[in-house]
Design a protein around this motif. Structure first.
Motif, short mmCIF file in Angstrom:
data_model
loop_
_atom_site.label_atom_id
_atom_site.label_comp_id
_atom_site.label_asym_id
_atom_site.label_seq_id
_atom_site.Cartn_x
_atom_site.Cartn_y
_atom_site.Cartn_z
N VAL A 63 0.86 -1.17 0.00
CA VAL A 63 0.00 0.00 0.00
C VAL A 63 0.90 1.23 0.00
N ILE A 64 0.68 2.10 -0.98
CA ILE A 64 1.40 3.37 -1.05
C ILE A 64 0.46 4.45 -0.54
N ARG A 65 0.81 5.07 0.58
CA ARG A 65 0.01 6.19 1.10
C ARG A 65 0.65 7.47 0.55
N ALA A 66 -0.16 8.25 -0.17
CA ALA A 66 0.36 9.45 -0.81
C ALA A 66 -0.68 10.56 -0.77
N GLN A 67 -0.17 11.79 -0.81
CA GLN A 67 -1.03 12.96 -0.87
C GLN A 67 -0.93 13.55 -2.26
N PHE A 68 -2.08 13.85 -2.88
CA PHE A 68 -2.08 14.46 -4.20
C PHE A 68 -1.93 15.96 -4.06
N LEU A 69 -0.94 16.53 -4.70
CA LEU A 69 -0.70 17.97 -4.70
C LEU A 69 -0.76 18.46 -6.15
N SER A 70 -1.25 19.68 -6.36
CA SER A 70 -1.59 20.09 -7.71
C SER A 70 -0.71 21.15 -8.35
N ASP A 71 0.37 21.59 -7.71
CA ASP A 71 1.17 22.66 -8.33
C ASP A 71 2.66 22.39 -8.22
N PRO A 72 3.28 21.69 -9.14
CA PRO A 72 2.69 20.95 -10.27
C PRO A 72 2.06 19.65 -9.78
N ALA A 73 1.25 19.03 -10.61
CA ALA A 73 0.54 17.81 -10.22
C ALA A 73 1.54 16.70 -9.90
N HIS A 74 1.46 16.20 -8.65
CA HIS A 74 2.31 15.07 -8.24
C HIS A 74 1.72 14.44 -6.98
N PHE A 75 2.20 13.26 -6.65
CA PHE A 75 1.82 12.58 -5.43
C PHE A 75 3.01 12.61 -4.49
N GLN A 76 2.80 13.13 -3.28
CA GLN A 76 3.84 13.20 -2.26
C GLN A 76 3.75 11.95 -1.40
N ILE A 77 4.81 11.17 -1.32
CA ILE A 77 4.79 9.93 -0.54
C ILE A 77 4.62 10.26 0.94
N VAL A 78 3.75 9.52 1.60
CA VAL A 78 3.59 9.61 3.04
C VAL A 78 4.22 8.39 3.68
N ASN A 79 3.92 7.20 3.12
CA ASN A 79 4.47 5.95 3.64
C ASN A 79 4.21 4.83 2.65
N ILE A 80 4.98 3.75 2.78
CA ILE A 80 4.73 2.52 2.04
C ILE A 80 4.59 1.41 3.06
N PHE A 81 3.48 0.68 2.98
CA PHE A 81 3.18 -0.39 3.92
C PHE A 81 3.31 -1.73 3.24
N GLY A 82 3.76 -2.73 3.97
CA GLY A 82 3.93 -4.08 3.45
C GLY A 82 2.64 -4.87 3.41
N ARG A 83 2.78 -6.14 3.11
CA ARG A 83 1.63 -7.04 2.94
C ARG A 83 0.75 -7.15 4.17
N GLY A 84 1.30 -6.97 5.37
CA GLY A 84 0.54 -7.15 6.60
C GLY A 84 -0.27 -5.94 7.04
N PHE A 85 -0.23 -4.85 6.27
CA PHE A 85 -0.91 -3.60 6.66
C PHE A 85 -2.42 -3.78 6.64
N ARG A 86 -3.06 -3.44 7.74
CA ARG A 86 -4.51 -3.49 7.84
C ARG A 86 -5.01 -2.11 8.25
N ARG A 87 -6.05 -1.65 7.61
CA ARG A 87 -6.61 -0.35 7.88
C ARG A 87 -7.66 -0.49 8.98
N VAL A 88 -7.61 0.41 9.96
CA VAL A 88 -8.58 0.40 11.05
C VAL A 88 -9.33 1.72 11.00
N CYS A 89 -10.66 1.62 10.88
CA CYS A 89 -11.50 2.82 10.83
C CYS A 89 -12.49 2.77 11.98
N SER A 90 -12.87 3.95 12.46
CA SER A 90 -13.87 3.99 13.52
C SER A 90 -15.12 4.68 13.03
#
Length: 111
Positions: free
Chosen positions: A84-111
């Protein structure tokens, strides 16, 4: 005001390599807005030759290179399926800023 702590997860539909660039293709929906953080799940076959290449992410409307915090192209080594690549989309110029890269064991927890 409603607050949703869940980061949208978008599953890549394809990963391709051409001329030293790895292109990660996302579905056309949902839309990605400037400033939004998304989790991109690489749950597709990863072709040979992605190691050390520049990564571009596109959904047909939004296209941008994956960059690190210094403004340089991020060239992950190796790029694997089920990360999983966690990234933020920024528009000037258009690009994705990396936040983190998670491996196969990454599980998302939402409340």
């Amino acid at each position: 005001m409603d607050f949703n702590p869940c980061i949208p997860r978008i599953r890549a539909t394809a990963v391709a390599v051409a001329a030293g660039v790895t292109t990660v293709t996302l579905p056309a929906t949902p839309t990605i807005e400037p400033g939004e953080i998304v989790d991109i799940l690489l749950a597709t076959a990863i072709p040979d030759g992605t190691d050390g290449t520049q990564i571009t992410i596109t959904n047909g409307t939004v296209t941008g290179s994956l960059m690190n915090g210094n403004g340089n192209y991020l060239r992950p080594y190796p790029l694997n399926s089920r990360i999983v690549i966690r990234a933020q989309f920024l528009s000037d110029p258009a690009h994705f800023q990396i936040v983190n890269i998670f491996g196969r064991g990454f599980r998302r927890v939402c409340s």
